[in-house]
Design an enzyme around this catalytic site. Structure first.
Site, PDB file in Angstrom:
ATOM      1  N   HIS A   7     -36.414 -39.995 -17.690  1.00 55.85           N
ATOM      2  CA  HIS A   7     -35.973 -40.612 -16.406  1.00 55.85           C
ATOM      3  C   HIS A   7     -36.554 -41.669 -15.929  1.00 55.85           C
ATOM      4  CE1 HIS A   7     -34.037 -36.607 -16.576  1.00 55.85           C
ATOM      5  NE2 HIS A   7     -33.430 -36.592 -15.266  1.00 55.85           N
ATOM      6  N   GLU A  58     -20.697 -39.200 -16.830  1.00 53.28           N
ATOM      7  CA  GLU A  58     -21.170 -40.625 -16.416  1.00 53.28           C
ATOM      8  C   GLU A  58     -19.984 -41.282 -17.296  1.00 53.28           C
ATOM      9  OE1 GLU A  58     -23.538 -38.543 -16.992  1.00 53.28           O
ATOM     10  OE2 GLU A  58     -24.966 -38.862 -15.115  1.00 53.28           O
TER      11      GLU A  58
END
Lengths: 344, 325
Positions: free
Chosen positions: B129, B60
């Site tokens: 998440h 990321e």
């Protein structure tokens, strides 16, 4: 780590005596510029963190010498030398350090965030390793447009221990971006020695696993850096693929202005510093010029005086420059919208 | 007008912008060969090729940094985070780089980049998440933050985001991807900083964004049917810039307000909205402004616990009754 006393070398074929003198004078300018920083800091003319490049001049000078006008570079916060080697106006660089409106970033970035977009210098960055992923994007952009520019990415040995650098090296190799990763190993990440902080202290060896060519080179000798940089940049530009080069160098001063000799004694000896000062890149380049009849003693003195004069002029210019107007506080947060002032 | 899903509307925006501007390219995990984890980028690799639809490793920081670097030399990257929970790994690139580059270099280098992907939870994704955390981004000067709730807004706002010269955090919601709605065809853009009244009403102002807009609309319907209470639902659509004028106009009419969001209540974006309402419309208020938000706990897995953690229609209804009490 070996750092042999440079022996006399033949001039690389691409390097005219005149160009070598120019590069030598660039190193002199960096040295004198940096030597003006500490006194100005102590007088309260500058604030914040301030990291000087004294001792490492051959690295930026030798690599940036091979940049074309349309090439790009990014670097860490130890960025004064890179800006000057790229040809940024020393007066405007000094004005930035002074936080003045005439500075390269209008006084809003300071020592760590120099920039010169016109010369493809896309900035100095204050987060260790943070600019390495950016360089991959610049390289990808070059490929995207089908150009043959390169992007030089300068960072320190400390950056080799931050995760995003490894993400970026891997991605650079995957996308074959024309980026030269130049790891300036000055042996200490602040006060932490690299042979403590890196399980594999040979950083070129560490980078080799990323599937790009790597090389470890001597960084205290301008001609040595110049010769390798020429080959490496040519390879990256024409292949294209990224290249990782570890440059063995040394900073003669502390990490930053606060890292004074008392603090430095906590991590390095005077003898070690002296050992490296004996390998001063400016001294060895001067010796080369003299021994090869490319300069006389009086020319060396003259160039030294001129570089010092330029640095002093930069200080005078910065000192005489205005601070940024207060409207600048709210400018440049966005390109297209105002930020409200919450003040009663 | 064509009826599209939120997902299709996003894809239409990406496709149209890529056709309009060759500088626009996409990068992210699984967006190409795999067609996108949530299928937003389905078919785009085949259509635009691998130079413009770039599959990346799970990196990321690398993705974000690469997007920013390309934007610095004038490309217009759209980077996808598989979810905004993973954007936390790239926080340094978003906060210290994307948001700061224009300002700290004296306005010389713009960063026209979009970071998009689903935020939020609600499908038993559990603690790591289910994040929204839009207030973190809205807190950072230099970032724009956009949170569309409908397919039409998704298209219009994404096209605007791609054309914007600033870094834009574009937060979708996994629970919205399959929702349907009419979407204007062609060059449809929505300016940032324009809230929309999704349902007019006279009694209470419900202020929401992203998926909770639908929650607020459902709650408003139930309150109208069962209690005769007419809620006005204001969809902020973008949090930075924030259209307080529309909010204040509504509050001055209803004199009562409830802010609804899925992010945690504590130091959530609702706190900013409430602060501004009391600052600018204190005398118009007939009741304290309330917040309906997620419980201040890590989001649990068990279905019943998760349901209890997220804001619900019932929570909104109770809050509305309380401001009317």
């Amino acid at each position: 780590m070996k750092a042999e006393v440079p022996v006399q070398k033949a001039l690389p074929s691409s390097l005219t005596p005149q160009r070598l003198v120019e590069l030598y004078r660039t190193m002199l300018l960096i040295r004198h510029f940096e030597e003006q920083c500490a006194p100005a800091y102590r007088q309260g003319k500058m604030g914040g963190y301030m990291h000087v490049y004294i001792g490492q001049e051959a690295v930026a000078t030798g690599f940036i010498a091979h940049m074309r006008d349309d090439d790009y570079m990014v670097c860490s916060y130890r960025d004064h030398g890179h800006a000057l080697a790229r040809g940024s106006d020393p007066r405007r660089v000094m004005a930035e350090l002074f936080g003045r409106y005439t500075g390269v970033a209008k006084g809003k970035g300071g020592s760590m965030h120099l920039v010169d977009v016109e010369r493809g210098f896309l900035g100095g960055y204050g987060i260790v390793g943070g600019m390495v992923p950016l360089a991959v994007g610049v390289g990808y952009g070059i490929r995207y447009r089908g150009g043959d520019q390169v992007c030089l990415c300068f960072f320190g040995d400390g950056a080799m221990n931050i995760g995003p650098v490894h993400e970026a090296l891997n991605m650079a190799a995957i996308y074959k971006v024309p980026v030269v990763f130049i790891c300036e190993n000055n042996r200490y990440a602040m006060a932490t020695p690299i042979d403590f902080a890196s399980a594999v202290p040979n950083l070129a060896e560490r980078a080799r696993q990323y599937g790009m060519p790597t090389r470890q080179i001597e960084g205290m000798d301008l001609l040595e850096v110049y010769r390798h940089a020429e080959e490496i940049i040519h390879h990256v530009r024409t292949t294209p693929e990224p290249f990782f080069v570890e440059v063995l160098t040394y900073r003669f001063e502390g990490h930053g202005i606060a890292d004074n000799p008392t603090n430095q004694a906590l991590y390095r000896t005077k003898e070690e510093v002296e050992y490296w000062r004996q390998r001063d890149p400016i001294v060895s380049a001067a010796r080369f010029l003299l021994e090869n009849g490319l300069a006389t003693e009086s020319e060396l003195l003259e160039w030294d005086a001129e570089a010092k004069q330029q640095a002093l002029e930069a200080v005078a210019y910065a000192d005489a420059s205005p601070e940024p107007p207060l409207e600048e506080l709210y400018r440049d947060v966005y390109t297209d919208m105002e930020v409200p002032e919450w003040r009663y | 007008m064509a009826v599209l899903t939120y997902r299709e509307a996003l894809r239409q925006a990406l496709t149209e912008e890529m056709e309009r501007d060759p500088n626009v390219f996409l990068l992210g995990e699984e967006i190409g060969r795999y067609q996108g984890t949530f299928r937003v980028t389905e078919g785009l690799l085949q259509r635009f090729g691998e130079m413009r639809v770039v599959d990346t490793p799970i990196s990321e920081s690398g993705i974000a940094g690469m997007a920013i670097g390309a934007a610095m030399i004038g490309l217009r990257p759209v980077a996808e985070f598989m979810t905004f929970s993973f954007a936390l790994i790239a926080a340094d690139q978003l906060v210290n780089h994307a948001a700061k580059i224009l300002y700290m270099f004296g306005g010389q280098m713009a960063v026209p980049v979009v970071f998009r992907g689903p935020a939020g939870g609600g499908a038993q994704l559990s603690a790591q998440h289910s994040h929204s955390l839009e207030s973190w981004y809205a807190h950072i000067p230099g970032l724009k933050v956009v949170t569309p709730a409908t397919p039409a807004d998704a298209k219009g706002l994404l096209k605007t985001a791609i054309r914007d010269d600033n870094p834009v955090i574009f937060m979708e919601h996994a629970k919205l991807y399959s929702t349907r709605g009419e979407v204007p065809e062609g060059d449809y853009t929505i300016p940032f900083g324009q809230a929309e009244i999704k349902r007019p009403g006279r009694d209470v102002t419900l202020i929401a964004y992203s998926q909770p807009v639908l929650l607020a609309l459902h709650a408003a319907e139930r309150l109208a049917e069962t209690e005769g209470i007419e809620c006005e639902v204001v969809d902020l659509r973008s949090l930075q810039p924030l259209d307080m004028e529309t909010v204040l106009r509504s509050v001055r009419k209803t004199h009562r307000a409830v802010v609804v969001h899925e992010d945690h209540r504590n130091v959530g974006f609702g706190a900013e909205v409430v602060a501004r309402i009391q600052e600018f419309a204190f005398d118009d208020l007939d009741a304290p402004v309330l917040r309906v938000a997620s419980a201040d706990v890590p989001i649990p897995y068990a279905r019943n616990l998760e349901r209890a953690a997220f804001p619900s229609e019932e929570d909104i209804i109770r809050a509305v009754k309380r401001v009317l009490a």
